[in-house]
Structure formats: C-alpha cells, structure tokens
Scaffold this active site. Structure first.
Site, PDB file in Angstrom:
ATOM      1  N   SER A 228       0.754  -0.513   7.915  1.00  0.00           N
ATOM      2  CA  SER A 228       0.252  -1.576   8.809  1.00  0.00           C
ATOM      3  C   SER A 228       1.289  -2.616   9.222  1.00  0.00           C
ATOM      4  CB  SER A 228      -0.937  -2.260   8.150  1.00  0.00           C
ATOM      5  OG  SER A 228      -0.589  -2.686   6.845  1.00  0.00           O
TER       6      SER A 228
ATOM      7  N   LYS B 251      -1.102  -6.502  13.953  1.00  0.00           N
ATOM      8  CA  LYS B 251      -1.795  -7.743  14.318  1.00  0.00           C
ATOM      9  C   LYS B 251      -1.613  -8.107  15.792  1.00  0.00           C
ATOM     10  CE  LYS B 251      -3.681  -9.296  10.400  1.00  0.00           C
ATOM     11  NZ  LYS B 251      -5.039  -9.828  10.256  1.00  0.00           N
TER      12      LYS B 251
END
Ligand SMILES: Cc1ncc(COP(=O)(O)O)c(C=O)c1O
Length: 310
Positions: free
Chosen positions: A302, A50
């Site tokens: 992720s 992110k």
C-alpha cells in the site's frame, strides 16, 4: 458504496494517478511456496494509494477554495497532491511532535503545515476552527464514501491486471487502519470476483479491526499502539468502512513485529522494492499464516514512504 461509484472514481482520478504495476517474483514465490501478485501502490503518486481517495473526493467537490486534512502521514501527502491538481491551497493540521521527515514531505508537495500548539488531542478542534475560518473542505482519511471509492480503484485495476494474465487470485490481502482501503477493495472484489477471499492484515498490538469483526461492533483501542506499521496506528475503524467490512471482508489476520520486519527485508532483497512497514503487512501475513492461506494471493503493497532518518 457500490461498484458503479468505484468506476466513477476511476474516471475522475485516472488522468492524475498511475495504473501501478502488478509485480511478480519467481524468487519470492519459491521461497514462500505461493504464487504472489504484488499490487505496487508504493509506486503510486505520493508514494501510496492515499492519492486515489484524496483525489476521488477533491475532484467531486464544487469549486473548493482549498483542502484541509488532519494527518501527518500518507493521507496528508494525498491531500497535498490533490490540492496541487486542483490549483488550490492545502492546509495540514499536524501535531507539533510529528516526525520532521513527514512535515518536510508534506511541505515539499506544496502544502502549508499547521503545527504550532497542535497536539494529538486537540488537532480535530484546531481543524474545525480552521475550516470555519477558511471555508476549506475537510477531507477525512477513511470515513467518507468518495474516499473509500477512490481507494477501491486499486482493486479494480488489480483484478483487471490479474485477469489479463489469466491468473485468478484466490485471496487478496490488504492492510487495515481506518478501513477505507479494505472497504474499497472488498467492494471491487466481491462484485467482480465473488469467490476471491478478502483478508485484512493488522499488527498484533493493533488488532482492533479483527476484534471488531468478531464482535460485530467497533472495538476501540485504549491508546495508540506501538508498532513499526505507522500507517495503521488508528484507534478504531470508521463507521462507514465498518459497515462495508461486515458485509464484504472475510477475516482479518494479525502479524508479529518480527514477521513484519522480515517481510520488509524480503521485499527489499528479493524484489528490490522499497515498501514501508505498513505496506509490508500482507507479506508478513503470508510468512506467519501461510499454511492457512490459498496458493494464489494478491498482496496490496500500500505504500513506500519509509522514514530513513536516523
Ligand atoms: C501505507 C498505508 N497502508 C495502509 C493504510 C491503511 O489505510 P486505511 O486507513 O484506509 O485502512 C495506510 C493509512 O494511512 C497507509 O498509510
């Protein structure tokens, strides 16, 4: 969103992000009967990919006074980090009942957490009011081309790293929440390695992206799904990511909570990597759908922000 915007994003963010390693594990390969390439975004700044999207957007703004986000998760940390890089303030609008662990993590990155009287329902309104009052720039977690392009830089790196080793990934497996990550990755992969499949992964109880692609329209979940994978509890994919997904994503696989837990355990015990539940979704898909998948697979790990509080 085209390949050029991903390279532009990489140019902006490269000085402030890690080129995370592409890990391999002979033990894991033998166990799964596959050749696995693990893109280690749990080792990214802030502990997830992110940071890429938040920085990509923030660094494209003209002299922002501050940054604003509606998130208590990894996007919040990304925005807090981006604000620190820019030397401006970050305001994070977080529901009062959000986990204290997450609020503390955001504060540790120097962000101000606004949570008094904030609920899951009114948080967008609170953010709009704060935006008007402060003039800060609101950074959406996925429905923004600059954010999607930032997430896609992980795909550029992955393909370059695999190419350097002389390995061709037959498929890339990516967790899907709002769809920003997979839209960016699919843009990189379909431009640079068009025969590589791009497959999303969701928990079974949160398979709105799978259904959306099958039905050709955005399917919304009625209520927040119950799953260990807290990064993908979004009710629906964003409009902009969905447009890209329809064109460039080959399918979405749904996995059980049991497979997800087993995937987390395998990553920890076999590769010694601390990966959060959402980041383990791709390995869970190999466990559950392995016989339908090709041999050489790239898995997007992720994030690694696991909540160890009791
Ligand atoms: C670790 C992790 N993986 C994947 C996702 C999904 O990303 P997107 O919403 O861009 O699909 C998130 C979203 O918060 C996340 O935190």
């Amino acid at each position: 969103m085209e390949l050029a915007s991903l390279y532009a994003a990489l140019g902006r963010i490269a000085p402030y992000t890690h080129r995370t390693p592409l890990l391999t594990s002979r033990l894991l390969d033998e166990l799964m009967g596959k050749r696995l390439l693990l893109k280690a975004e749990h080792l990214q700044k802030t502990g997830s990919f992110k940071a890429r999207g938040a920085l990509s957007k923030a660094l494209a703004l003209e002299n922002p006074k501050g940054l604003l986000a509606v998130s208590s998760g990894n996007h919040a940390l990304g925005v807090a980090y981006a604000a620190r890089v820019l030397g401006v303030k970050a305001l994070l609008v977080v529901p009062e009942e959000a986990s204290p662990f997450k609020k503390a993590a955001a504060r540790a990155y120097g962000a101000e957490v606004v949570d008094q009287g904030v609920t899951a329902r009114n948080r967008e309104e609170v953010a709009k009011a704060l935006q008007e009052e402060t003039g800060y720039a609101l950074i959406h977690p996925f429905d923004d081309p600059l954010v999607m392009a930032g997430q896609g830089t992980a795909g550029l790196e992955l393909l370059a790293q695999a190419g350097k080793r002389g390995v061709f990934p037959e498929a890339v497996l990516v967790p899907v929440g709002g769809g920003g990550l997979i839209a960016g990755i699919a843009t990189a992969v379909k431009a640079l390695s068009p025969t590589t499949l791009v497959l999303g992964v969701e928990p079974k109880g949160a398979d709105d992206a799978r259904r959306s692609l099958l039905e050709g329209r955005i399917v919304r979940l009625e209520e927040a799904p119950r799953t260990r994978a807290d990064g993908v509890r979004t009710l629906a994919v964003g409009e902009l990511p969905f447009r890209v997904m329809r064109e460039r994503v080959d399918g979405v696989l749904a996995v059980s909570e049991e497979a997800l837990l087993e995937a987390e355990r395998l990553l920890f015990t076999r590769t010694k990597q601390v990966v959060e539940p959402t980041g383990a979704l791709p390995l869970a898909a190999v466990l559950e759908h392995g016989e339908r998948l090709p041999y050489t697979l790239a898995l997007l790990l992720s994030g690694g922000n696991r909540d160890f509080s009791p």
